[in-house]
Scaffold this motif. Structure first.
Motif, short mmCIF file in Angstrom:
data_model
loop_
_atom_site.label_atom_id
_atom_site.label_comp_id
_atom_site.label_asym_id
_atom_site.label_seq_id
_atom_site.Cartn_x
_atom_site.Cartn_y
_atom_site.Cartn_z
N GLY A 11 0.71 -1.13 -0.15
CA GLY A 11 0.10 0.05 0.00
C GLY A 11 0.86 1.31 0.10
N SER A 12 2.27 1.16 -0.19
CA SER A 12 2.89 2.33 -0.29
C SER A 12 2.65 3.38 -1.37
CB SER A 12 4.52 1.99 -0.30
OG SER A 12 4.85 1.39 -1.67
N ALA A 13 3.31 4.31 -1.35
CA ALA A 13 2.87 5.47 -2.52
C ALA A 13 3.59 5.05 -3.44
CB ALA A 13 3.22 6.89 -1.75
N ILE A 14 4.65 4.51 -3.60
CA ILE A 14 5.43 4.00 -4.44
C ILE A 14 4.73 3.07 -5.46
CG2 ILE A 14 7.63 2.95 -5.45
CD1 ILE A 14 8.93 4.16 -3.18
N GLU A 15 4.09 1.90 -4.68
CA GLU A 15 3.46 0.91 -5.40
C GLU A 15 2.13 1.56 -5.76
OE1 GLU A 15 1.85 -3.56 -4.37
OE2 GLU A 15 1.80 -2.30 -2.76
N MET A 16 1.40 2.49 -5.18
CA MET A 16 0.22 3.12 -5.73
C MET A 16 0.50 3.71 -7.23
SD MET A 16 -2.72 3.40 -4.73
CE MET A 16 -3.97 4.39 -4.34
N HIS A 17 1.77 4.41 -7.16
CA HIS A 17 2.01 5.22 -8.56
C HIS A 17 2.30 4.20 -9.44
CE1 HIS A 17 3.66 8.21 -10.79
NE2 HIS A 17 4.86 7.34 -11.25
N HIS A 18 2.88 3.25 -9.10
CA HIS A 18 3.29 1.95 -10.09
C HIS A 18 1.73 1.31 -10.64
CE1 HIS A 18 5.02 -1.82 -11.68
NE2 HIS A 18 3.92 -2.45 -11.00
N TYR A 19 0.78 1.15 -9.76
CA TYR A 19 -0.46 0.76 -10.33
C TYR A 19 -1.12 1.78 -11.08
CZ TYR A 19 -0.73 -3.50 -7.67
OH TYR A 19 -0.66 -4.88 -7.33
N TYR A 20 -0.96 3.02 -10.52
CA TYR A 20 -1.70 4.18 -11.36
C TYR A 20 -1.00 4.47 -12.93
CZ TYR A 20 -3.51 8.76 -12.45
OH TYR A 20 -4.31 9.67 -13.09
N SER A 21 0.33 4.15 -13.01
CA SER A 21 0.97 4.31 -14.15
C SER A 21 0.61 3.22 -15.02
CB SER A 21 2.61 4.13 -13.87
OG SER A 21 2.93 5.14 -13.38
N LYS A 22 0.37 2.00 -14.50
CA LYS A 22 0.04 0.89 -15.59
C LYS A 22 -1.57 1.26 -16.11
CE LYS A 22 2.73 -2.95 -14.34
NZ LYS A 22 3.23 -4.12 -13.58
N PHE A 23 -2.15 1.26 -14.94
CA PHE A 23 -3.50 1.69 -15.48
C PHE A 23 -3.91 2.93 -16.34
CE2 PHE A 23 -7.79 3.79 -14.68
CZ PHE A 23 -8.59 2.72 -14.92
N MET A 24 -3.00 4.01 -16.26
CA MET A 24 -3.06 4.99 -17.20
C MET A 24 -2.56 4.59 -18.38
SD MET A 24 -5.20 7.12 -15.76
CE MET A 24 -5.20 8.58 -16.89
N GLU A 26 -2.49 1.85 -19.82
CA GLU A 26 -3.46 0.93 -20.53
C GLU A 26 -4.82 1.86 -21.05
OE1 GLU A 26 -3.32 -2.20 -21.66
OE2 GLU A 26 -1.11 -2.18 -20.94
N CYS A 27 -5.03 2.79 -20.15
CA CYS A 27 -6.41 3.38 -20.38
C CYS A 27 -6.27 5.03 -20.06
CB CYS A 27 -7.27 2.98 -19.15
SG CYS A 27 -8.83 3.55 -19.14
N PRO A 28 -5.75 5.67 -20.98
CA PRO A 28 -5.34 6.97 -20.88
C PRO A 28 -6.37 7.97 -20.55
CG PRO A 28 -4.39 6.20 -22.89
CD PRO A 28 -5.26 5.01 -22.24
N SER A 29 -7.85 7.56 -20.67
CA SER A 29 -8.92 8.32 -20.27
C SER A 29 -9.28 8.09 -19.00
CB SER A 29 -10.02 7.91 -21.06
OG SER A 29 -10.41 6.64 -20.53
N GLY A 30 -8.67 7.16 -18.24
CA GLY A 30 -8.78 6.99 -16.72
C GLY A 30 -10.09 6.35 -16.43
N GLN A 31 -10.81 5.81 -17.73
CA GLN A 31 -12.25 5.22 -17.44
C GLN A 31 -11.96 3.89 -18.32
OE1 GLN A 31 -14.12 6.18 -15.56
NE2 GLN A 31 -14.88 8.13 -15.34
N LEU A 32 -11.85 2.85 -17.71
CA LEU A 32 -11.95 1.45 -18.61
C LEU A 32 -13.11 1.05 -18.72
CD1 LEU A 32 -9.60 -0.41 -19.09
CD2 LEU A 32 -10.10 -1.74 -17.22
N ASN A 174 -5.68 -15.07 -12.47
CA ASN A 174 -5.20 -14.90 -13.77
C ASN A 174 -5.42 -13.34 -14.34
OD1 ASN A 174 -3.87 -17.26 -13.62
ND2 ASN A 174 -5.43 -18.39 -14.54
N VAL A 175 -6.85 -12.93 -14.23
CA VAL A 175 -7.22 -11.82 -14.73
C VAL A 175 -6.24 -10.66 -13.93
CG1 VAL A 175 -9.22 -10.07 -14.50
CG2 VAL A 175 -9.56 -12.68 -15.32
N ILE A 176 -6.17 -10.79 -12.86
CA ILE A 176 -5.55 -9.67 -12.14
C ILE A 176 -4.05 -9.61 -12.54
CG2 ILE A 176 -4.62 -8.77 -9.99
CD1 ILE A 176 -7.76 -8.38 -10.65
N LYS A 177 -3.30 -11.01 -12.63
CA LYS A 177 -1.89 -10.97 -13.35
C LYS A 177 -1.69 -10.22 -14.37
CE LYS A 177 -0.71 -15.29 -10.78
NZ LYS A 177 -0.91 -16.34 -10.89
N VAL A 178 -2.91 -10.41 -15.54
CA VAL A 178 -2.87 -9.85 -16.60
C VAL A 178 -2.77 -8.29 -16.32
CG1 VAL A 178 -3.97 -9.41 -19.00
CG2 VAL A 178 -3.64 -11.64 -17.99
N ILE A 179 -3.69 -7.95 -15.64
CA ILE A 179 -3.71 -6.47 -15.34
C ILE A 179 -2.47 -5.81 -14.83
CG2 ILE A 179 -4.94 -4.67 -14.08
CD1 ILE A 179 -7.41 -6.39 -14.29
#
Length: 187
Positions: A11-24, A26-32, A174-179
């Motif tokens: 739950g660290s800020a670094i890990e949160m940034h990591h997930y946020y970067s991947k999400f953005m 994959e999904c630049p609009s911020g809405q998947l 498996n779904v989450i691993k892909v994400i």
């Protein structure tokens, strides 16, 4: 501290940034959207049963029901799969099976969702009908042809074989691993 405890990993800020970067990424609009969700998981072109299942998963992860998975919903989904306690996962499975949202699972709903999962996973040692009948035989305590949340959780928690079968059949790791890995599959 309370908000950080619900995040995946530490739950660290670094890990949160990591997930946020991947999400953005994959999904630049911020809405998947549902379409992007399927594309991200490499699950386009499924048969109607498989498509129905992915749509249900998407709808449950879309907590505010706006038709999109935003970053907070994304984190909540990852957290449930990675760190969710068994009763949280069972409640999630129940919600997945309860297609009409009436608070009970009937045989038709369970049969439909299990057939959809089989269409995606491919591997199974019993038919959807056998699976459904076995579940109801084991945990429909009052034999009314419907499972309440209480019957479902109590029945599955009391039966180790059933618990293993349900968690394996509906494992979203498996779904989450892909994400998490940020891979996109092309079909």
């Amino acid at each position: 501290m309370g908000a950080q405890e619900s995040l995946p990993g530490d739950g660290s800020a670094i890990e949160m940034h990591h997930y946020y970067s991947k999400f953005m990424r994959e999904c630049p609009s911020g809405q998947l959207s549902l379409h992007e969700f399927k594309k991200l998981l490499g699950l386009q072109g499924l048969d109607p049963q498989g498509d129905l299942y992915i749509k249900r998963v998407f709808e449950i992860f879309d907590l505010n029901q706006d038709g999109f998975i935003d970053f907070l919903e994304f984190i909540a989904a990852i957290n449930l799969v990675i760190r969710g306690k068994i009763d949280q996962k069972l409640k999630w499975y129940f919600k997945l099976y309860d297609a009409d949202g009436n608070g009970c699972i009937d045989k038709k709903e369970l049969l439909s969702i299990f057939a959809a999962i089989q269409a995606i996973n491919g591997q199974t040692n019993m038919t959807a009908e056998e699976f459904t009948n076995m579940i109801f035989q084991k945990i429909d305590v009052n034999n009314d042809g419907e499972l309440t949340l209480e019957e479902f959780i109590n029945g599955v928690e009391k039966d180790e074989d059933l618990m293993e079968l349900i968690t394996k059949s509906f494992d979203l790791s498996n779904v989450i691993k892909v994400i998490q890995s940020g891979r996109r599959h092309s079909i």
